[in-house]
Design an enzyme around this catalytic site. Structure first.
Site: not given
Ligand SMILES: NC(=O)c1ccc[n+]([C@@H]2O[C@H](COP(=O)([O-])OP(=O)(O)OC[C@H]3O[C@@H](n4cnc5c(N)ncnc54)[C@H](O)[C@@H]3O)[C@@H](O)[C@H]2O)c1
Length: 432
Positions: A122, A262, A265, A322
């Site tokens: 996002t 989410c 932020k 949740k």
């Molecule tokens: N969690 C949700 O429910 C959700 C839903 C929709 C959108 N999003 C969006 O998706 C994005 C990711 O969210 P998430 O919850 O999956 O994050 P997360 O923190 O669970 O995972 C991110 C991963 O990226 C890795 N990472 C960091 N730097 C890296 C690099 N250079 N190369 C490879 N890997 C790297 C981290 O080690 C971590 O494992 C965010 O922008 C979030 O807002 C999340």
């Protein structure tokens, strides 16, 4: 098609596994966290998501998916690279794009063939443009075709696999037919509606969707607070509202506010972006304020009743933001537990799957258990933070039998008022 995914968190890992599940035979997931990659290779999911581990193991055994920390080998010959790293909140509320930029640089330096880079994370409106420019500038093999497309993710934690395999829609923001065709090909096996827009609109669809849901929650919490004052029951109010198709039946439940990685932020990031552009997004600002005030409502009420928490055993039922997830990010339980600890309470917390992550925050400052009986035994106050099935289905007579004083403050309206009254329990919930 070789597919690489940067980031194996909730979004990246689920995306990778589901792309393999629909038949892609060359999916490589990259993470910087070596322990995570090791665990993934052994078939152990680092996150709790229903059904994920089974699909991970199945597709790994079929040779369709693999995991690595070696980003150069993953990106150099990929046809498409999804970026799914975190975009956490900065202290001023804006989105921190450092992880995205890090991956962008790694990709620009690694690729050796034409590639479509797809941002799933996002990101604020305009980021896809800026990242494309940044990558073009740092592209090591000049002359290669590299384009960025937006493909925001809408999965919800707890139902992430189902949400991906059976999504309501797929949004793609593209600036060329080439990008559009590649994404259409990737997503055609999912047989889901595909919404195609430009990159800015796709980025905005994600924020507008999340912020609208956050607003819906805050609206119901606001109404709940008024219900308490004027003697209405917010659950009945929500039920009555839910028959109207224009309103819908989801996200009408009052409680102690939204949390997670989410909504908090994404509301702040859009509000920040709006202010930055000279516009005040009043509705989103109100949603943020209502949510902040809602979180400590019950702990404050409990303090008024018991006068002091000092030395008293306080039970906290539910740690995660949740049910269905082990994610503790921005969980309302965090501020509540801090509030209790600052006032000298002896905190005992129950959760189904969140204890390991909670330990990273509270260490041995609190006691943990997966047994509600153990947590409420001898407690003088019980605060319900997460509506886990075990909590909702708990035999309510046990609060009477096991607690020192049966005082239950329920932040998720798990029980009926009459049942709690008949059981002789002093019970407070939200908006009723
Ligand atoms: N969690 C949700 O429910 C959700 C839903 C929709 C959108 N999003 C969006 O998706 C994005 C990711 O969210 P998430 O919850 O999956 O994050 P997360 O923190 O669970 O995972 C991110 C991963 O990226 C890795 N990472 C960091 N730097 C890296 C690099 N250079 N190369 C490879 N890997 C790297 C981290 O080690 C971590 O494992 C965010 O922008 C979030 O807002 C999340």
């Amino acid at each position: 098609m070789k597919i690489a995914i940067a980031g194996t968190g909730y979004v990246g890992l689920v995306t990778g596994v589901c792309l393999a599940e629909v038949g892609n035979e060359n999916v490589i997931c990259v993470d910087v966290d070596e322990a995570k990659v090791e665990s993934l290779k052994r078939g152990i999911s680092p996150i709790y998501e229903l059904g994920l581990e089974e699909l991970m193991v199945k597709n790994y055994d079929l040779g369709r998916i693999d995991y690595t920390t070696d980003y150069v080998s993953a990106y150099c010959d990929a046809d498409i690279i999804f970026i799914a790293v975190g975009t956490p909140e900065r202290s001023d509320g804006s989105a921190n794009l450092d992880y995205i930029k890090e991956v962008a640089l790694q990709v620009a330096e690694s690729v050796r063939k034409d590639v479509l880079v797809v941002i799933k994370s996002t990101v604020p409106i305009g980021t896809n443009d800026a990242i494309e420019e940044y990558m073009q500038k740092h592209l090591k093999n000049k002359g290669l075709k590299l384009e960025v497309a937006s493909n925001p993710e809408f999965l919800a934690q707890g139902t992430a696999v189902k949400d991906t395999l059976d999504a309501s829609r797929i949004v793609i923001g593209v600036e060329s037919e080439w990008a559009r065709n590649i994404l259409n090909e990737i997503y055609s096996p999912f047989e889901q509606p595909i919404v195609v827009t430009n990159r800015h609109s796709a980025e905005m669809i994600k924020y507008a969707s999340n912020d609208f849901l956050a607003l819906k929650i805050s609206f119901m919490n606001d109404i709940a607070n008024l219900c308490e004052i004027v003697g209405a029951n917010v659950d009945d109010v929500a039920y009555g509202m839910s028959f109207d198709d224009r309103i819908g039946s989801k996200f009408l439940k009052a409680g102690i506010g939204y949390g997670g990685s989410c909504f908090p932020k994404d509301t702040k990031a859009l509000h920040w972006l709006s202010e930055h552009n000279g516009y005040e997004l009043k509705t989103v600002k109100a949603a943020i304020e209502v949510n902040e005030n809602q979180k400590l409502k019950l702990a404050k009420k409990a303090l008024k009743i018991v006068e002091s928490f000092k030395g008293k055993k306080v039970a906290v039922l539910g740690l995660t933001f949740k049910p269905g997830t082990d994610d503790m990010r921005e969980a309302p339980s965090i501020v509540n537990i801090q509030y209790l600890l600052e006032r000298g309470a002896d905190v005992w917390a129950f959760d189904m799957v969140g204890i390991e992550n909670a330990k990273k925050i509270f260490g041995n400052e609190i006691n943990y258990s997966t047994s509600i009986d153990e947590v409420i035994l001898g407690a003088e106050v019980c605060l319900i933070m997460t509506e886990w099935k075990d909590v909702v289905e708990y035999e309510i007579d046990k609060y009477m039998k096991l607690m020192k004083k049966p005082l239950v403050l329920d932040g998720r309206n798990c029980y009926s008022l009459d049942e709690m009254k008949n059981a002789g329990i002093e019970y407070y919930s939200i908006g009723r």
